[in-house]
Design a protein around this motif. Structure first.
Motif, PDB file in Angstrom:
ATOM      1  N   LEU A  78       3.925  18.049  11.068  1.00 16.54           N
ATOM      2  CA  LEU A  78       3.639  16.771  10.384  1.00 16.54           C
ATOM      3  C   LEU A  78       4.219  16.623   8.741  1.00 16.54           C
ATOM      4  CD1 LEU A  78       2.368  13.782  10.436  1.00 16.54           C
ATOM      5  CD2 LEU A  78       0.443  14.841   9.575  1.00 16.54           C
ATOM      6  N   PHE A  79       4.964  15.566   8.512  1.00 19.32           N
ATOM      7  CA  PHE A  79       5.352  15.394   7.291  1.00 19.32           C
ATOM      8  C   PHE A  79       4.828  14.319   6.542  1.00 19.32           C
ATOM      9  CE2 PHE A  79       8.804  14.911   4.024  1.00 19.32           C
ATOM     10  CZ  PHE A  79       8.428  15.776   2.956  1.00 19.32           C
ATOM     11  N   LEU A  80       4.053  14.122   5.416  1.00 20.44           N
ATOM     12  CA  LEU A  80       3.727  12.835   5.013  1.00 20.44           C
ATOM     13  C   LEU A  80       4.331  12.564   3.716  1.00 20.44           C
ATOM     14  CD1 LEU A  80      -0.317  13.619   5.286  1.00 20.44           C
ATOM     15  CD2 LEU A  80       1.113  12.275   6.785  1.00 20.44           C
ATOM     16  N   VAL A  81       5.021  11.402   3.585  1.00 18.83           N
ATOM     17  CA  VAL A  81       5.830  11.029   2.486  1.00 18.83           C
ATOM     18  C   VAL A  81       4.909  10.081   1.765  1.00 18.83           C
ATOM     19  CG1 VAL A  81       7.903   9.888   1.537  1.00 18.83           C
ATOM     20  CG2 VAL A  81       7.870  11.375   3.456  1.00 18.83           C
ATOM     21  N   PHE A  82       4.603  10.427   0.323  1.00 19.43           N
ATOM     22  CA  PHE A  82       3.673   9.692  -0.539  1.00 19.43           C
ATOM     23  C   PHE A  82       4.835   8.586  -1.219  1.00 19.43           C
ATOM     24  CE2 PHE A  82      -0.380  10.810   0.462  1.00 19.43           C
ATOM     25  CZ  PHE A  82      -0.351  12.045   1.320  1.00 19.43           C
ATOM     26  N   LEU A  83       4.676   7.435  -1.056  1.00 20.03           N
ATOM     27  CA  LEU A  83       5.244   6.127  -1.910  1.00 20.03           C
ATOM     28  C   LEU A  83       4.383   5.606  -2.833  1.00 20.03           C
ATOM     29  CD1 LEU A  83       6.748   4.824   1.239  1.00 20.03           C
ATOM     30  CD2 LEU A  83       7.828   6.746   0.014  1.00 20.03           C
ATOM     31  N   ALA A  84       5.213   5.485  -4.187  1.00 20.70           N
ATOM     32  CA  ALA A  84       4.695   4.513  -5.292  1.00 20.70           C
ATOM     33  C   ALA A  84       4.876   3.035  -4.759  1.00 20.70           C
ATOM     34  CB  ALA A  84       4.941   4.920  -6.753  1.00 20.70           C
ATOM     35  N   ASP A  85       4.067   2.175  -4.435  1.00 23.13           N
ATOM     36  CA  ASP A  85       4.428   1.022  -3.731  1.00 23.13           C
ATOM     37  C   ASP A  85       4.093  -0.206  -4.546  1.00 23.13           C
ATOM     38  OD1 ASP A  85       4.944  -1.250  -1.852  1.00 23.13           O
ATOM     39  OD2 ASP A  85       4.596  -0.144  -0.314  1.00 23.13           O
ATOM     40  N   LEU A  86       4.966  -0.729  -5.129  1.00 21.42           N
ATOM     41  CA  LEU A  86       4.529  -1.967  -6.232  1.00 21.42           C
ATOM     42  C   LEU A  86       4.911  -3.011  -5.198  1.00 21.42           C
ATOM     43  CD1 LEU A  86       5.658  -0.642  -9.636  1.00 21.42           C
ATOM     44  CD2 LEU A  86       3.304  -0.932  -8.519  1.00 21.42           C
ATOM     45  N   ARG A  87       5.828  -3.035  -4.254  1.00 19.01           N
ATOM     46  CA  ARG A  87       6.262  -4.183  -3.535  1.00 19.01           C
ATOM     47  C   ARG A  87       5.105  -5.063  -2.986  1.00 19.01           C
ATOM     48  NH1 ARG A  87       6.457  -5.942   1.235  1.00 19.01           N
ATOM     49  NH2 ARG A  87       5.469  -4.245   1.810  1.00 19.01           N
ATOM     50  N   ARG A  88       4.279  -4.194  -2.242  1.00 17.87           N
ATOM     51  CA  ARG A  88       3.197  -4.648  -1.380  1.00 17.87           C
ATOM     52  C   ARG A  88       2.320  -5.597  -2.494  1.00 17.87           C
ATOM     53  NH1 ARG A  88       1.171  -0.755   1.602  1.00 17.87           N
ATOM     54  NH2 ARG A  88      -0.377  -0.156  -0.008  1.00 17.87           N
ATOM     55  N   LEU A  89       2.179  -5.071  -3.696  1.00 14.51           N
ATOM     56  CA  LEU A  89       1.450  -5.875  -4.611  1.00 14.51           C
ATOM     57  C   LEU A  89       2.327  -7.364  -4.896  1.00 14.51           C
ATOM     58  CD1 LEU A  89       0.385  -3.206  -7.420  1.00 14.51           C
ATOM     59  CD2 LEU A  89      -0.786  -3.840  -5.158  1.00 14.51           C
ATOM     60  N   SER A  90       3.621  -7.086  -5.084  1.00 13.13           N
ATOM     61  CA  SER A  90       4.273  -8.307  -5.133  1.00 13.13           C
ATOM     62  C   SER A  90       4.261  -9.423  -4.073  1.00 13.13           C
ATOM     63  CB  SER A  90       5.985  -7.996  -5.358  1.00 13.13           C
ATOM     64  OG  SER A  90       6.118  -7.324  -6.669  1.00 13.13           O
ATOM     65  N   ALA A  91       4.123  -8.681  -2.944  1.00 15.64           N
ATOM     66  CA  ALA A  91       3.919  -9.711  -1.763  1.00 15.64           C
ATOM     67  C   ALA A  91       2.592 -10.180  -1.506  1.00 15.64           C
ATOM     68  CB  ALA A  91       4.103  -8.876  -0.505  1.00 15.64           C
ATOM     69  N   ALA A  92       1.586  -9.597  -2.078  1.00 15.80           N
ATOM     70  CA  ALA A  92       0.110  -9.872  -2.041  1.00 15.80           C
ATOM     71  C   ALA A  92       0.215 -11.154  -3.110  1.00 15.80           C
ATOM     72  CB  ALA A  92      -0.733  -8.908  -2.378  1.00 15.80           C
ATOM     73  N   ALA A  93       0.515 -11.001  -4.353  1.00 16.55           N
ATOM     74  CA  ALA A  93       0.632 -11.954  -5.355  1.00 16.55           C
ATOM     75  C   ALA A  93       1.277 -13.120  -4.692  1.00 16.55           C
ATOM     76  CB  ALA A  93       0.920 -11.333  -6.647  1.00 16.55           C
ATOM     77  N   ALA A  94       2.529 -12.929  -4.318  1.00 17.08           N
ATOM     78  CA  ALA A  94       3.380 -13.971  -3.983  1.00 17.08           C
ATOM     79  C   ALA A  94       2.571 -15.134  -2.879  1.00 17.08           C
ATOM     80  CB  ALA A  94       4.809 -13.763  -3.185  1.00 17.08           C
ATOM     81  N   ARG A  95       1.582 -14.646  -2.166  1.00 15.37           N
ATOM     82  CA  ARG A  95       0.897 -15.346  -1.679  1.00 15.37           C
ATOM     83  C   ARG A  95      -0.132 -16.388  -2.188  1.00 15.37           C
ATOM     84  NH1 ARG A  95      -1.597 -12.511   3.823  1.00 15.37           N
ATOM     85  NH2 ARG A  95       0.302 -11.315   4.507  1.00 15.37           N
ATOM     86  N   HIS A  96      -0.036 -16.048  -3.505  1.00 17.19           N
ATOM     87  CA  HIS A  96      -0.991 -17.043  -4.491  1.00 17.19           C
ATOM     88  C   HIS A  96       0.156 -17.837  -5.388  1.00 17.19           C
ATOM     89  CE1 HIS A  96      -4.632 -15.700  -2.994  1.00 17.19           C
ATOM     90  NE2 HIS A  96      -3.925 -14.692  -2.705  1.00 17.19           N
ATOM     91  N   GLY A  97       1.392 -17.728  -5.248  1.00 19.87           N
ATOM     92  CA  GLY A  97       2.413 -18.279  -6.197  1.00 19.87           C
ATOM     93  C   GLY A  97       2.667 -17.560  -7.331  1.00 19.87           C
ATOM     94  N   VAL A  98       2.144 -16.256  -7.387  1.00 20.62           N
ATOM     95  CA  VAL A  98       2.353 -15.442  -8.539  1.00 20.62           C
ATOM     96  C   VAL A  98       3.515 -14.294  -8.724  1.00 20.62           C
ATOM     97  CG1 VAL A  98       1.081 -13.692 -10.058  1.00 20.62           C
ATOM     98  CG2 VAL A  98      -0.035 -15.819  -9.420  1.00 20.62           C
ATOM     99  N   ALA A  99       4.290 -14.408  -9.490  1.00 15.09           N
ATOM    100  CA  ALA A  99       5.500 -13.282  -9.631  1.00 15.09           C
ATOM    101  C   ALA A  99       4.595 -12.077 -10.258  1.00 15.09           C
ATOM    102  CB  ALA A  99       6.505 -13.925 -10.233  1.00 15.09           C
TER     103      ALA A  99
END
Lengths: 258, 258
Positions: A78-99
């Motif tokens: 098993l190999f786990l890859v750890f990613l810094a993920d700011l994209r999901r935050l962008s997607a979450a904020a976009a649901r409220h019309g926020v960039a």
């Protein structure tokens, strides 16, 4: 020092990186406990700015092993890859019309720390279940190819990987810097560097013992060799190209040609 | 899910941040176990690129509490400050006549990850001894004043703090993102964002229950509010001024006034 006060601390003090693995797959239930432990770690402002990709496919592990110059990535089941993920935050904020303003150095720190805290909980959980682990910073060697291979979108970057599997070796823990060098009280104390000389001798003895006298090395010597040239100099341009650290542009630059 | 398979994992799954503390000091022996556990964490290329400052002095804790807008920094008997430390690497290399190339984005990542891995081990060790902890990212609010107050030299920066002490409250763990949103297999999968809607309802129920119905909030709403404006926008210039991330200058900039 005396005997560790509990099994949790005893487990952490026994930690050493494992680079040889038995092929036994990691059962799904164990993977879930490892990941749930990872998620239980603290996260800055509740943002949870990371994603983990689990790689079991042997062909993909072999590719990532080659890209990161770490053969044991192919060997560990098993190999786990750890990613810094700011994209999901962008997607979450976009649901409220926020960039979401995630282009900052601050946001990169948040995501990197979040991912690392989760990873260390994963490491401790895996070891508590009898697995060995090894962090793979080499994943940043060919960070572009790794990102491509894992299908990473913008605002997501690999930070490091972690091999997980049953150990096929039993190395001794590596001696750490003397506590007074690393731990200061009330105020930073450059004078603590004095402890580096004694530590050099500890590290020299460690390598001699481990290699039957063949390796002659010290901590400061190793640091000097490792950092004599810039490492992974591509990371600066890569991260900016992927949407990170864009506010570095606001800093005044010295004239070109300096 | 079923019962945790061991006490280590059970401990991590019980984690929640503690913001109210009893005044009992943390005995020296416990501090040492916490710090030894921190040091036992993995470290990139054996560099150990971090330093921890322990603050017990009440006046200094009160100052740091004000600077970080976190009152519990004054209340907790022990405050640990985790620093990314590239200066000690420079000093180690200088013993061999080498000017360490630690100005890179890569070196900043190494130091940040090293510090975070150590911190999470410290957190787990502290909780195993019955203490509560809370990470304090607010230490980056007035990062300049904090650095000054702690006497930090160049190439050393505060990343975050951690309050440690006997809990005077007993909050429930906060629900995390659904595992499929955070954990992908073999390849990054944007489609997993679909899980955010269900999670919003979990978070809404959590805040309602915790506040007797007074707080109405969701995960995506919280992310949108938190990131609508750039946070801690001073970090970019601060870090460069202190000797970090200097290779960001090598990236071509768009013309001024964009």
């Amino acid at each position: 020092m005396s005997h560790p006060p509990n099994e949790v601390i005893a487990l952490m003090l026994r930690h050493r990186s494992i680079r040889r693995y038995r092929p036994d797959p990691v059962p799904e239930e164990d993977v879930r406990w490892i990941l749930q432990s990872a998620q239980a770690a603290s996260t800055s402002s509740f943002l949870q700015a990371y994603t983990i990709i689990g790689v079991r496919n042997a062909e993909l592990r072999a590719e990532l092993a080659a890209l990161s110059n770490n053969a044991h990535v192919a060997e560990a089941p098993l190999f786990l890859v750890f990613l810094a993920d700011l994209r999901r935050l962008s997607a979450a904020a976009a649901r409220h019309g926020v960039a979401a303003r995630v282009e900052t150095t601050e946001a990169f720190i948040v995501a990197t720390v979040d991912a690392a805290l989760a990873a260390e909980n994963a490491a401790v959980a895996a070891e508590s279940l009898g697995y060995g682990i090894c962090y793979i910073g080499g994943l940043r060697n060919a960070v572009d190819a790794v990102s491509e291979r894992l299908g990473l979108p913008e605002q997501v970057t690999p930070l490091f990987g972690m091999t997980v599997g049953r150990p096929a070796e039993d190395p001794a823990p590596k001696p750490r810097l003397p506590l007074p060098v690393v731990y200061h009280e009330e105020r930073y104390d450059i004078g603590r560097d004095a402890g580096l000389s004694a530590y050099d001798e500890v590290v020299r003895a460690y390598y001699r013992a481990r290699t039957g006298g063949r390796r002659e090395d010290t901590y400061t010597g190793l640091v000097a060799r490792t950092l004599a040239e810039p490492r992974r100099a591509h990371m600066a341009a890569y991260l900016r190209a992927r949407g990170f650290l864009r506010d570095q542009a606001t800093v005044k630059e010295p004239p070109a040609g300096r």
